[in-house]
Scaffold this motif. Structure first.
Motif, PDB file in Angstrom:
ATOM      1  N   LYS A 275     -68.074 -65.174 -53.306  1.00 45.78           N
ATOM      2  CA  LYS A 275     -66.867 -64.429 -52.908  1.00 45.78           C
ATOM      3  C   LYS A 275     -65.657 -65.300 -53.225  1.00 45.78           C
ATOM      4  N   SER A 276     -65.477 -66.678 -53.289  1.00 46.12           N
ATOM      5  CA  SER A 276     -64.305 -67.492 -53.741  1.00 46.12           C
ATOM      6  C   SER A 276     -64.241 -67.626 -55.168  1.00 46.12           C
ATOM      7  N   ALA A 277     -64.894 -66.956 -56.084  1.00 45.32           N
ATOM      8  CA  ALA A 277     -64.943 -67.125 -57.256  1.00 45.32           C
ATOM      9  C   ALA A 277     -63.892 -66.272 -58.062  1.00 45.32           C
ATOM     10  N   SER A 278     -63.425 -66.508 -59.028  1.00 44.43           N
ATOM     11  CA  SER A 278     -62.410 -65.551 -59.870  1.00 44.43           C
ATOM     12  C   SER A 278     -62.487 -65.488 -61.314  1.00 44.43           C
ATOM     13  N   PHE A 279     -62.075 -64.474 -62.076  1.00 44.51           N
ATOM     14  CA  PHE A 279     -62.278 -64.407 -63.348  1.00 44.51           C
ATOM     15  C   PHE A 279     -60.715 -64.331 -63.972  1.00 44.51           C
ATOM     16  N   ILE A 280     -60.421 -64.902 -65.178  1.00 45.39           N
ATOM     17  CA  ILE A 280     -59.036 -64.591 -65.844  1.00 45.39           C
ATOM     18  C   ILE A 280     -59.237 -64.819 -66.896  1.00 45.39           C
ATOM     19  N   GLN A 281     -58.614 -63.789 -67.621  1.00 45.57           N
ATOM     20  CA  GLN A 281     -58.392 -63.773 -69.299  1.00 45.57           C
ATOM     21  C   GLN A 281     -57.351 -64.653 -69.781  1.00 45.57           C
ATOM     22  N   ALA A 282     -57.201 -65.976 -69.653  1.00 42.36           N
ATOM     23  CA  ALA A 282     -56.049 -66.903 -69.558  1.00 42.36           C
ATOM     24  C   ALA A 282     -55.535 -67.299 -71.104  1.00 42.36           C
ATOM     25  N   PHE A 283     -56.117 -66.471 -72.216  1.00 37.98           N
ATOM     26  CA  PHE A 283     -55.658 -66.568 -73.514  1.00 37.98           C
ATOM     27  C   PHE A 283     -54.137 -66.363 -73.594  1.00 37.98           C
ATOM     28  N   SER A 284     -53.635 -65.253 -73.086  1.00 38.01           N
ATOM     29  CA  SER A 284     -52.365 -64.653 -73.514  1.00 38.01           C
ATOM     30  C   SER A 284     -51.325 -65.816 -72.995  1.00 38.01           C
ATOM     31  N   LYS A 285     -51.707 -66.593 -72.034  1.00 40.46           N
ATOM     32  CA  LYS A 285     -50.878 -67.604 -71.416  1.00 40.46           C
ATOM     33  C   LYS A 285     -50.459 -68.575 -72.242  1.00 40.46           C
ATOM     34  N   ILE A 286     -51.298 -68.884 -73.354  1.00 40.78           N
ATOM     35  CA  ILE A 286     -51.040 -69.995 -74.311  1.00 40.78           C
ATOM     36  C   ILE A 286     -50.961 -69.444 -75.706  1.00 40.78           C
TER      37      ILE A 286
ATOM     38  N   LEU B 113     -67.093 -52.818 -70.097  1.00 36.61           N
ATOM     39  CA  LEU B 113     -67.656 -52.975 -68.627  1.00 36.61           C
ATOM     40  C   LEU B 113     -66.607 -52.262 -67.861  1.00 36.61           C
ATOM     41  N   ILE B 114     -65.327 -52.253 -68.072  1.00 32.73           N
ATOM     42  CA  ILE B 114     -64.198 -51.960 -67.117  1.00 32.73           C
ATOM     43  C   ILE B 114     -63.377 -50.759 -67.695  1.00 32.73           C
ATOM     44  N   GLY B 115     -63.567 -50.323 -69.074  1.00 32.60           N
ATOM     45  CA  GLY B 115     -62.493 -49.546 -69.539  1.00 32.60           C
ATOM     46  C   GLY B 115     -61.472 -50.122 -70.146  1.00 32.60           C
ATOM     47  N   HIS B 116     -60.697 -49.420 -71.489  1.00 32.00           N
ATOM     48  CA  HIS B 116     -59.936 -49.971 -72.270  1.00 32.00           C
ATOM     49  C   HIS B 116     -58.646 -50.309 -71.498  1.00 32.00           C
ATOM     50  N   GLN B 117     -58.177 -49.401 -70.566  1.00 27.86           N
ATOM     51  CA  GLN B 117     -56.916 -49.530 -70.074  1.00 27.86           C
ATOM     52  C   GLN B 117     -56.874 -50.727 -69.158  1.00 27.86           C
ATOM     53  N   LYS B 118     -57.818 -51.047 -68.274  1.00 24.21           N
ATOM     54  CA  LYS B 118     -58.042 -52.133 -67.421  1.00 24.21           C
ATOM     55  C   LYS B 118     -58.097 -53.490 -68.235  1.00 24.21           C
ATOM     56  N   ALA B 119     -59.064 -53.465 -69.197  1.00 21.02           N
ATOM     57  CA  ALA B 119     -59.336 -54.665 -69.869  1.00 21.02           C
ATOM     58  C   ALA B 119     -58.141 -55.046 -70.756  1.00 21.02           C
ATOM     59  N   SER B 120     -57.313 -54.027 -71.291  1.00 18.38           N
ATOM     60  CA  SER B 120     -56.039 -54.496 -72.045  1.00 18.38           C
ATOM     61  C   SER B 120     -54.906 -55.147 -70.942  1.00 18.38           C
ATOM     62  N   ALA B 121     -54.770 -54.555 -69.895  1.00 23.06           N
ATOM     63  CA  ALA B 121     -53.878 -55.082 -68.928  1.00 23.06           C
ATOM     64  C   ALA B 121     -54.508 -56.473 -68.560  1.00 23.06           C
ATOM     65  N   LEU B 122     -55.710 -56.591 -68.108  1.00 23.97           N
ATOM     66  CA  LEU B 122     -56.028 -58.028 -67.831  1.00 23.97           C
ATOM     67  C   LEU B 122     -55.991 -58.983 -68.863  1.00 23.97           C
ATOM     68  N   MET B 123     -56.073 -58.664 -70.217  1.00 25.66           N
ATOM     69  CA  MET B 123     -56.207 -59.390 -71.339  1.00 25.66           C
ATOM     70  C   MET B 123     -54.487 -59.762 -71.688  1.00 25.66           C
ATOM     71  N   LEU B 124     -53.584 -58.832 -71.405  1.00 28.19           N
ATOM     72  CA  LEU B 124     -52.198 -59.143 -71.883  1.00 28.19           C
ATOM     73  C   LEU B 124     -51.357 -59.723 -70.818  1.00 28.19           C
ATOM     74  N   LEU B 125     -51.711 -59.296 -69.593  1.00 23.86           N
ATOM     75  CA  LEU B 125     -50.957 -59.732 -68.519  1.00 23.86           C
ATOM     76  C   LEU B 125     -51.689 -61.236 -68.119  1.00 23.86           C
ATOM     77  N   GLY B 126     -52.888 -61.643 -68.370  1.00 28.38           N
ATOM     78  CA  GLY B 126     -53.509 -62.793 -67.955  1.00 28.38           C
ATOM     79  C   GLY B 126     -53.795 -62.983 -66.497  1.00 28.38           C
ATOM     80  N   GLU B 127     -54.052 -61.647 -65.677  1.00 28.10           N
ATOM     81  CA  GLU B 127     -53.975 -61.821 -64.237  1.00 28.10           C
ATOM     82  C   GLU B 127     -55.381 -62.016 -63.805  1.00 28.10           C
ATOM     83  N   LYS B 128     -55.492 -62.838 -62.695  1.00 33.19           N
ATOM     84  CA  LYS B 128     -56.547 -63.430 -61.968  1.00 33.19           C
ATOM     85  C   LYS B 128     -57.394 -62.264 -61.313  1.00 33.19           C
TER      86      LYS B 128
END
Length: 258
Positions: free
Chosen positions: A124-135, A150-165
């Motif tokens: 439950k305390s784990a997290s996932f982050i597409q951290a690439f855009s930050k660097i 897994l989660i659809g283009h729109q969600k994947a795109s946002a998580l990858m571009l924004l680098g949100e946890k």
């Protein structure tokens, strides 16, 4: 010096632990090559499922950036072609189900290696982050392949571009992972999945894994043909015969992975 990958075989489970806890299990060349070697060892017939987790408080923080900027290091081209791409393909080509047990943060390549496994569970305390855009990098290690599927283009795109946890609870809700568990139950529950898989018809599971992989790149008519071919092979296994016989005799089957 401690091994950067821990490996043991217990009750048909190949247990792999990423073991650079002081670096949040970030990958350097040594750890990447060791993981590749251990995945090859998991091809042994006595191993019927694989359990992948991290030591300490992280699953993996991704690439050790000190290695990237080291002028004597392998360089980005070799890091991808010799480190991560072989790991991803090693997991996908392995004829055993791989359970990723995400015990803490999974970032960058660490997140995408986990998402490339067959079943992903998290504390439950784990997290996932597409951290690439930050660097200033793009997601690698199969992330641009698996996450939108897994989660659809729109969600994947946002998580990858924004680098949100993404929390473990949100990852389950999105369909990014199979399930999350309370921290105090996590290891027991995750291992129970690997243990169950280790008692199941191994060859049939391998064919299921292959069929799912094929589905990403084949049209329906081609996939039906692939299913036909793999089903004929599965029907010729000892485990299929045992499964049918056990069903007819109203008893629990005893599969041998053959």
């Amino acid at each position: 010096m401690a091994e950067s990958i821990l490996f043991s075989i217990e009750d048909g489970i190949g247990k792999i632990t990423l073991n650079r806890p002081d670096k949040l299990n970030s990958f350097n060349r040594e750890m990447a090559l060791q993981l590749q070697a251990v995945l090859k060892e998991c091809e042994a017939p006595e191993i019927r499922s694989v359990f992948l987790t991290g030591a300490g408080k992280a699953f993996s923080a991704g690439q050790d950036l000190a290695e990237v900027v080291d002028p004597n290091g392998p360089g980005m081209a070799r890091i991808l072609s010799e480190h991560y791409n072989p790991i991803v393909m090693g997991i996908r080509d392995l004829k055993k189900p791989v359970v990723a047990a995400v015990n803490g943060v999974a970032a960058g390549a660490g997140a995408n290696i986990a998402l490339g496994c067959d079943i992903v569970v998290a504390a439950k305390s784990a997290s996932f982050i597409q951290a690439f855009s930050k660097i200033g990098l793009i997601p690698d290690s199969g992330g641009t392949f698996y996450l939108p599927r897994l989660i659809g283009h729109q969600k994947a795109s946002a998580l990858m571009l924004l680098g949100e946890k993404v929390s473990a609870e949100e990852a389950e809700r999105l369909g990014m992972i199979y399930q999350f568990y309370e921290d105090d139950q996590f290891i027991e529950q995750a291992l129970s999945i690997a243990a169950k898989l280790a008692t199941m018809p191994t060859v049939g599971l391998a064919y299921t894994k292959k069929a799912l992989q094929w589905s990403f790149t084949h049209a329906l008519i081609e996939q039906l043909a692939n299913e036909d071919k793999l089903q004929q092979r599965a029907a010729n296994t000892e485990d299929f015969k045992e499964g049918v016989q056990a069903f007819l005799e109203k008893r629990a089957p005893v599969f041998k992975g053959k």
